[in-house]
Design a protein around this motif. Structure first.
Motif, PDB file in Angstrom:
ATOM      1  N   VAL A   1     -10.059  -9.964  -1.728  1.00  0.00           N
ATOM      2  CA  VAL A   1     -11.101  -9.175  -1.084  1.00  0.00           C
ATOM      3  C   VAL A   1     -11.357  -7.935  -1.921  1.00  0.00           C
ATOM      4  O   VAL A   1     -10.423  -7.328  -2.467  1.00  0.00           O
ATOM      5  N   VAL A   2     -12.621  -7.599  -2.064  1.00  0.00           N
ATOM      6  CA  VAL A   2     -13.050  -6.438  -2.834  1.00  0.00           C
ATOM      7  C   VAL A   2     -13.410  -5.328  -1.854  1.00  0.00           C
ATOM      8  O   VAL A   2     -14.271  -5.511  -0.991  1.00  0.00           O
ATOM      9  N   VAL A   3     -12.721  -4.195  -1.981  1.00  0.00           N
ATOM     10  CA  VAL A   3     -12.924  -3.075  -1.053  1.00  0.00           C
ATOM     11  C   VAL A   3     -13.050  -1.778  -1.842  1.00  0.00           C
ATOM     12  O   VAL A   3     -12.632  -1.685  -3.002  1.00  0.00           O
ATOM     13  N   GLY A   4     -13.612  -0.761  -1.204  1.00  0.00           N
ATOM     14  CA  GLY A   4     -13.632   0.563  -1.808  1.00  0.00           C
ATOM     15  C   GLY A   4     -12.230   1.145  -1.875  1.00  0.00           C
ATOM     16  O   GLY A   4     -11.351   0.797  -1.060  1.00  0.00           O
ATOM     17  N   SER A   5     -11.986   2.035  -2.839  1.00  0.00           N
ATOM     18  CA  SER A   5     -10.640   2.580  -3.024  1.00  0.00           C
ATOM     19  C   SER A   5     -10.162   3.384  -1.821  1.00  0.00           C
ATOM     20  O   SER A   5      -8.958   3.564  -1.634  1.00  0.00           O
ATOM     21  N   GLY A   6     -11.077   3.838  -0.972  1.00  0.00           N
ATOM     22  CA  GLY A   6     -10.683   4.565   0.228  1.00  0.00           C
ATOM     23  C   GLY A   6     -10.589   3.702   1.475  1.00  0.00           C
ATOM     24  O   GLY A   6     -10.330   4.216   2.574  1.00  0.00           O
ATOM     25  N   HIS A   7     -10.768   2.407   1.323  1.00  0.00           N
ATOM     26  CA  HIS A   7     -10.756   1.498   2.473  1.00  0.00           C
ATOM     27  C   HIS A   7      -9.343   1.368   3.046  1.00  0.00           C
ATOM     28  O   HIS A   7      -8.352   1.451   2.293  1.00  0.00           O
ATOM     29  N   PRO A   8      -9.185   1.169   4.349  1.00  0.00           N
ATOM     30  CA  PRO A   8      -7.847   1.022   4.938  1.00  0.00           C
ATOM     31  C   PRO A   8      -7.012  -0.108   4.337  1.00  0.00           C
ATOM     32  O   PRO A   8      -5.774  -0.064   4.388  1.00  0.00           O
TER      33      PRO A   8
ATOM     34  N   GLY B   1     -13.799   2.924  -8.416  1.00  0.00           N
ATOM     35  CA  GLY B   1     -13.923   3.095  -6.980  1.00  0.00           C
ATOM     36  C   GLY B   1     -13.735   1.826  -6.180  1.00  0.00           C
ATOM     37  O   GLY B   1     -13.953   1.815  -4.963  1.00  0.00           O
ATOM     38  N   ILE B   2     -13.318   0.748  -6.856  1.00  0.00           N
ATOM     39  CA  ILE B   2     -13.174  -0.564  -6.221  1.00  0.00           C
ATOM     40  C   ILE B   2     -11.729  -1.037  -6.370  1.00  0.00           C
ATOM     41  O   ILE B   2     -11.114  -0.874  -7.414  1.00  0.00           O
ATOM     42  N   LYS B   3     -11.203  -1.665  -5.335  1.00  0.00           N
ATOM     43  CA  LYS B   3      -9.893  -2.310  -5.386  1.00  0.00           C
ATOM     44  C   LYS B   3     -10.069  -3.791  -5.072  1.00  0.00           C
ATOM     45  O   LYS B   3     -10.863  -4.164  -4.199  1.00  0.00           O
ATOM     46  N   VAL B   4      -9.314  -4.636  -5.763  1.00  0.00           N
ATOM     47  CA  VAL B   4      -9.325  -6.076  -5.536  1.00  0.00           C
ATOM     48  C   VAL B   4      -7.952  -6.476  -5.021  1.00  0.00           C
ATOM     49  O   VAL B   4      -6.953  -6.341  -5.730  1.00  0.00           O
ATOM     50  N   VAL B   5      -7.899  -6.936  -3.774  1.00  0.00           N
ATOM     51  CA  VAL B   5      -6.631  -7.199  -3.087  1.00  0.00           C
ATOM     52  C   VAL B   5      -6.517  -8.697  -2.816  1.00  0.00           C
ATOM     53  O   VAL B   5      -7.433  -9.293  -2.232  1.00  0.00           O
TER      54      VAL B   5
END
Length: 212
Positions: free
Chosen positions: A85-92, A171-175
């Motif tokens: 899942v691709v989320v913003g770096s500030g996402h929970p 600014g993006i995180k891939v989890v």
């Protein structure tokens, strides 16, 4: 001869369509036993993914998940791309080592962009989780950069593939998603079109090496 004037008929260059990270494309090129210099990579538009092979601009293209297009032929599965899942770096969820698909039902995801086939999007972003929770596929973006701007702003998340980490903007995180199966990766080309010898060799060699 300039690269853009090359055609399958007058060159051994394979015109190869991909989307997103080039790492998966490079993996297939290695399976085919080719040097990257002998392959002309062209990124296709996610909103109209099959246009290049249909118009003859591409010899083959990478396809992730299965397709059911009557005018296209698919190879055997050559490799896989794990889910993420691709989320913003500030996402929970950004600090997690991995997430469950069940976690993602609490957030807005994306509807299919442009003319992307809805049945393939159902594999990319399932309508429901295994537990039956609907995924909120209510955000719209025609291009990946547009979608990523929305993700970085914290407005949405994008259910995608781990290879996206190779091209993730700031600014993006891939989890990783630990409970979705990886996407099968194949090649597709136009049914009934002339497949030149060097292109057929590329496909069959990649298939043979992937089966070892």
């Amino acid at each position: 001869m300039p690269e853009q004037t090359l055609t399958a008929a007058d060159s051994r260059t394979v015109r190869f369509g991909y989307h997103g990270s080039t790492e998966v494309a490079a993996r297939i090129i290695r399976l085919a036993g080719r040097e990257e210099a002998g392959v002309q990579l062209s990124e296709y538009d996610i909103a109209d993914p099959f246009r290049g092979v249909r118009t003859g601009e591409l010899d083959v293209m990478i396809v992730k998940f299965g397709i059911h297009e009557p005018d296209l032929v698919s190879s055997r599965v050559l490799t896989e791309d794990a889910r993420a899942v691709v989320v913003g770096s500030g996402h929970p969820l950004a600090a997690r080592a991995s997430v469950s698909i069940e976690d993602l039902a609490d957030y807005d995801a994306f509807a299919p962009p442009g003319g992307f086939p809805a049945y393939v999007w159902d594999d990319v972003v399932p309508p429901r989780t295994p537990a039956g929770r609907p995924l909120r596929r209510n955000r719209r973006g025609r291009t990946i950069p547009e979608m990523m701007r929305m993700v970085a702003a914290g407005d949405a998340l994008h259910i995608s593939l781990i290879s996206f980490a190779d091209i993730a903007p700031p600014g993006i995180k891939v989890v990783p998603i630990h409970d979705l199966p990886p996407a099968p990766v194949t090649l597709a080309w136009l049914r009934g079109a002339e497949v030149h010898d060097h292109v057929r060799e590329f496909i069959t060699t990649a298939e043979a090496e992937a089966s070892r």
